[in-house]
Design an enzyme around this catalytic site. Sequence first.
Site, short mmCIF file in Angstrom:
data_model
loop_
_atom_site.label_atom_id
_atom_site.label_comp_id
_atom_site.label_asym_id
_atom_site.label_seq_id
_atom_site.Cartn_x
_atom_site.Cartn_y
_atom_site.Cartn_z
N HIS A 239 0.82 -1.22 0.00
CA HIS A 239 0.00 0.00 0.00
C HIS A 239 0.86 1.27 0.00
O HIS A 239 0.69 2.17 -0.83
CB HIS A 239 -0.87 0.04 1.26
C1 BDR Z 1 -2.75 1.00 5.39
O1 BDR Z 1 -2.96 0.62 6.75
C2 BDR Z 1 -1.76 0.17 7.32
O2 BDR Z 1 -1.95 -1.06 7.95
C3 BDR Z 1 -0.75 0.09 6.22
O3 BDR Z 1 0.52 0.48 6.70
C4 BDR Z 1 -1.26 1.04 5.17
O4 BDR Z 1 -0.79 2.35 5.39
C5 BDR Z 1 -3.51 0.04 4.49
O5 BDR Z 1 -4.88 0.07 4.78
#
Ligand code: BDR
Length: 310
Positions: A239
């Site tokens: 992500h």
């Molecule tokens: C986001 O939430 C966190 O767990 C990850 O680092 C990312 O930024 C994904 O939903």
Amino acid sequence: MKKIPVWIDTDTGVDDAVALVLASKLEELDIVGVSAVAGNTSLENAFRNARDVLSLVGREDVKVYAGADRPLFIKLFTAEKVHGSNGLGGAIIPLSKAEIEKDKAWDSLYEKAKELKGELVVCAVGPLTNIATAIIKHPDIVDLIKELDIMGGALIGGNVSPCAEFNIYTDPQAAETVFRSGIKVNMFGLDVTEKAYLNDEDCVQIASYGNKVSDLFRDSNESYRAYQSKMKRKGLCEHDSCPIMYLAHPEWFEGHECGIYVETQGTITFGKTVSDLWTDYKFEDRHCKAFLEVDREKFVEAIKEAYRSF
Ligand code: BDR
Ligand code: CA
């Protein structure tokens, strides 16, 4: 080449760590500061992890500032199942020897934005608490930030509720403050970040490079890999690397101008990012771009290249 001055705000969990590694290797970027925020893990863990990962990649020169230890109004909700109890999936790396910065994240960000006179790009890959606090405390910062590239939200679906993504759900009031501030926001939500995944073969390859940074990748991602396979996902969604990669390779991404509001009420809709992209009704405030597509092959290759090069 003129580098892009970027400030990274992170709740340093396992995919944040990959994003920091990547940012340290992209020659298009000049990391001018990093701030830590509570989210995936406590502020203490996020701050230590950001410092230690930067040290591991040889960037102890980048200053790291601590910010908010909880959301603006609600209780902190962390993600231990994915990021482990230390935020790095239990992986242990050497402690950074860099001097500990005492200034608060939002004040340091403001000072940097003033120094760069409108050129600063902010990349926020955790809950938006630090950025919202900077806007509330230093309102003129909105004219000093060139653009804000965030990982957060989803036009369709969610990963903590049927319609909310973790970073926005964790602090929706902060997110709405940021979206309403007037700063140009590029939103890399789940719509695109779930297409930016490393499959098993990619993970095995990165883990085989045999350097200390690829060892961190191997050791920190075990719980994340187990979680993703339990959820029947195609692989590890990177992500947080999406907005970082975009800065260096905007041509690999496809986005659409739109208006986005954050739902701060409601039991089911809490934390939803509502966009006007697919409706005839258009919001007045339309200074966002929602990204929906990525060239996955190029994205994955660039991540591998970053890890291979240590
Ligand atoms: C986001 O939430 C966190 O767990 C990850 O680092 C990312 O930024 C994904 O939903
Ligand atoms: Ca994150």
